[in-house]
Design an enzyme around this catalytic site. Structure first.
Site, PDB file in Angstrom:
ATOM      1  N   GLY A 126       0.868  -1.211  -0.094  1.00 66.15           N
ATOM      2  CA  GLY A 126       0.150  -0.228  -0.162  1.00 66.15           C
ATOM      3  C   GLY A 126       0.726   1.172  -0.107  1.00 66.15           C
ATOM      4  N   HIS A 127       2.132   1.096   0.093  1.00 60.14           N
ATOM      5  CA  HIS A 127       3.089   2.537   0.079  1.00 60.14           C
ATOM      6  C   HIS A 127       4.292   2.225  -0.844  1.00 60.14           C
ATOM      7  CE1 HIS A 127       5.456   5.370   2.312  1.00 60.14           C
ATOM      8  NE2 HIS A 127       4.519   5.839   2.680  1.00 60.14           N
ATOM      9  N   PHE A 128       4.136   2.515  -1.972  1.00 61.26           N
ATOM     10  CA  PHE A 128       3.074   2.526  -2.786  1.00 61.26           C
ATOM     11  C   PHE A 128       3.264   1.442  -3.806  1.00 61.26           C
ATOM     12  CE2 PHE A 128       4.151   6.546  -1.309  1.00 61.26           C
ATOM     13  CZ  PHE A 128       2.970   7.024  -0.515  1.00 61.26           C
ATOM     14  N   VAL A 166       8.044   3.033  -1.445  1.00 61.44           N
ATOM     15  CA  VAL A 166       8.840   3.424  -0.747  1.00 61.44           C
ATOM     16  C   VAL A 166       8.834   3.112   0.540  1.00 61.44           C
ATOM     17  CG1 VAL A 166       9.168   5.744   0.178  1.00 61.44           C
ATOM     18  CG2 VAL A 166       8.549   5.463  -2.274  1.00 61.44           C
TER      19      VAL A 166
END
Length: 151
Positions: free
Chosen positions: A53-55, A60
């Site tokens: 989810g990041h990203f 990252v």
């Protein structure tokens, strides 16, 4: 003659800290100079759950997890130092974050070094200055405070 510096592999780190996957943010600690300074190592891999989810299209490593890695590194050497004394710490609580700055993104495949240096301590409270580096380049920095709790 300089003092011999210690190290802690992942098994020793897990003895010192209550954190476990997926929240253990340090794989080993090197160059331990009592509770004065050390370098924690984090191998960043694409398999870590936060990258979904990041990203998803540009993974990252979250900056807040860099700060957590600094805190865990400092907490581990405080616990190791206290284990040599009278009271056995059972938990480390993160208390303060000051002067945090994020300079460059950390990506899967990077090896993060958490360079921690003690600012001061009083009884069961410690304050450290930390720098996170990848290939010698500063990626994040902060001052952190922690408290050791005994049972």
């Amino acid at each position: 003659m300089p003092a011999e510096l210690g190290a802690a592999d992942i098994m020793r780190v897990m003895e010192l800290l209550p954190h476990r996957y997926p929240f253990l943010m340090v794989d080993r600690i090197i160059a331990i100079d009592r509770d004065e300074s050390c370098i924690g190592i984090k191998n960043v891999t694409i398999n870590e759950p936060h990258f979904s989810g990041h990203f998803p299209s540009a993974p990252v490593f979250p900056g807040v997890l860099l700060i957590e890695g600094m805190a865990q590194t400092a907490g581990a050497i405080c616990c190791a130092h206290k284990l040599q004394g009278d009271a056995k710490p059972s938990k480390v609580f993160f208390m303060t974050i000051d002067k945090a700055k994020f300079r460059k993104p950390v990506l899967p495949g990077d090896v993060v070094e958490y360079h921690m240096r003690k600012i001061s301590n009083r009884r069961f409270m410690w304050w450290f200055r930390g720098e996170a580096k990848v290939n010698g380049t500063l990626v994040a920095e902060a001052e952190i405070g922690a408290m050791l709790v005994t049972e």
